[in-house]
Design a protein around this motif. Structure first.
Motif, PDB file in Angstrom:
ATOM      1  N   TYR A   1      -7.682  11.048   1.278  1.00  0.00           N
ATOM      2  CA  TYR A   1      -7.480   9.589   1.366  1.00  0.00           C
ATOM      3  C   TYR A   1      -7.605   9.087   2.799  1.00  0.00           C
ATOM      4  O   TYR A   1      -8.175   8.021   3.037  1.00  0.00           O
ATOM      5  CB  TYR A   1      -6.118   9.215   0.781  1.00  0.00           C
ATOM      6  N   SER A   2      -7.101   9.839   3.749  1.00  0.00           N
ATOM      7  CA  SER A   2      -7.163   9.386   5.145  1.00  0.00           C
ATOM      8  C   SER A   2      -8.596   9.290   5.642  1.00  0.00           C
ATOM      9  O   SER A   2      -8.897   8.468   6.513  1.00  0.00           O
ATOM     10  CB  SER A   2      -6.341  10.297   6.057  1.00  0.00           C
TER      11      SER A   2
ATOM     12  N   GLU B   1       0.826  -1.204   0.000  1.00  0.00           N
ATOM     13  CA  GLU B   1       0.000   0.000   0.000  1.00  0.00           C
ATOM     14  C   GLU B   1       0.859   1.251   0.000  1.00  0.00           C
ATOM     15  O   GLU B   1       0.568   2.218  -0.708  1.00  0.00           O
ATOM     16  CB  GLU B   1      -0.944   0.007   1.204  1.00  0.00           C
TER      17      GLU B   1
ATOM     18  N   THR C   1     -17.129  -1.735   2.246  1.00  0.00           N
ATOM     19  CA  THR C   1     -16.176  -1.607   1.137  1.00  0.00           C
ATOM     20  C   THR C   1     -16.844  -1.201  -0.169  1.00  0.00           C
ATOM     21  O   THR C   1     -16.220  -1.239  -1.215  1.00  0.00           O
ATOM     22  CB  THR C   1     -15.388  -2.916   0.933  1.00  0.00           C
TER      23      THR C   1
ATOM     24  N   TYR D   1     -10.047  -2.214  -1.636  1.00  0.00           N
ATOM     25  CA  TYR D   1     -10.855  -1.032  -1.346  1.00  0.00           C
ATOM     26  C   TYR D   1      -9.972   0.218  -1.271  1.00  0.00           C
ATOM     27  O   TYR D   1     -10.306   1.265  -1.836  1.00  0.00           O
ATOM     28  CB  TYR D   1     -11.618  -1.225  -0.035  1.00  0.00           C
ATOM     29  N   ASN D   2      -8.840   0.122  -0.583  1.00  0.00           N
ATOM     30  CA  ASN D   2      -7.957   1.275  -0.421  1.00  0.00           C
ATOM     31  C   ASN D   2      -7.363   1.738  -1.748  1.00  0.00           C
ATOM     32  O   ASN D   2      -7.164   2.934  -1.960  1.00  0.00           O
ATOM     33  CB  ASN D   2      -6.857   0.969   0.593  1.00  0.00           C
TER      34      ASN D   2
ATOM     35  N   THR E   1      -7.079  -3.985   0.962  1.00  0.00           N
ATOM     36  CA  THR E   1      -6.144  -3.479  -0.051  1.00  0.00           C
ATOM     37  C   THR E   1      -6.879  -3.066  -1.314  1.00  0.00           C
ATOM     38  O   THR E   1      -6.629  -1.987  -1.867  1.00  0.00           O
ATOM     39  CB  THR E   1      -5.081  -4.543  -0.375  1.00  0.00           C
TER      40      THR E   1
ATOM     41  N   ARG F   1      -9.891   5.788   3.779  1.00  0.00           N
ATOM     42  CA  ARG F   1      -9.151   4.546   3.964  1.00  0.00           C
ATOM     43  C   ARG F   1      -9.760   3.674   5.057  1.00  0.00           C
ATOM     44  O   ARG F   1     -10.269   4.156   6.054  1.00  0.00           O
ATOM     45  CB  ARG F   1      -7.703   4.880   4.342  1.00  0.00           C
ATOM     46  N   ARG F   2      -9.694   2.362   4.852  1.00  0.00           N
ATOM     47  CA  ARG F   2     -10.110   1.369   5.853  1.00  0.00           C
ATOM     48  C   ARG F   2      -8.911   0.483   6.176  1.00  0.00           C
ATOM     49  O   ARG F   2      -8.223   0.004   5.280  1.00  0.00           O
ATOM     50  CB  ARG F   2     -11.232   0.485   5.331  1.00  0.00           C
ATOM     51  N   SER F   3      -8.677   0.277   7.446  1.00  0.00           N
ATOM     52  CA  SER F   3      -7.575  -0.604   7.836  1.00  0.00           C
ATOM     53  C   SER F   3      -8.048  -2.051   7.787  1.00  0.00           C
ATOM     54  O   SER F   3      -9.248  -2.331   7.915  1.00  0.00           O
ATOM     55  CB  SER F   3      -7.078  -0.258   9.235  1.00  0.00           C
TER      56      SER F   3
END
Length: 122
Positions: free
Chosen positions: A41-42, A18, A70, A104-105, A102, A45-47
């Motif tokens: 982006y922050s 990433e 997602t 989704y991000n 990953t 974003r999903r962890s």
């Protein structure tokens, strides 16, 4: 942004893949555009831990929450109405939660890049 400071390191559980994707995506942006990209982006974003928690909710409460989060609404509805494909799909998502995050991000990075290019003209 300072060239020695990488703001992406503040993301929880960021993978090398990433990190490299984000650095490549923002390579042609100015410093002001990079700051705006980071801000956008922050928020999107999903962890992988979040996806894991949402997937575990499928065992306890509602199947398919991870798919709704997602942006995969149709799959979320299928999971919801079929009990996570009789929990088999939920188990598969449990194993593959990192790849779901990953994928989704990467979509959100592309979307954030497009928003940044339209919003911040240099």
């Amino acid at each position: 942004m300072n060239t020695h400071y990488d703001p992406y390191m503040t993301f929880s559980d960021i993978t090398t893949e990433e990190m490299m994707f984000l650095q490549q995506a923002t390579n042609g942006l100015s410093e002001r555009q990079k700051q705006y990209f980071y801000m956008v982006y922050s928020g999107k974003r999903r962890s992988p831990q979040e996806i894991l928690i949402y997937t575990l909710l499928g065992f306890v409460l509602i199947n398919g929450v991870q798919r709704f989060v997602t942006g995969q609404t149709v799959m979320g509805l299928l999971y919801l109405f079929t009990g996570g494909f009789c929990l088999i799909g939920t188990i598969i998502d449990l194993v593959n939660h990192r790849s779901l995050a990953t994928e989704y991000n990467q979509k959100m990075a592309y979307e954030s890049f497009q928003i940044t290019k339209m919003a911040v003209q240099e």
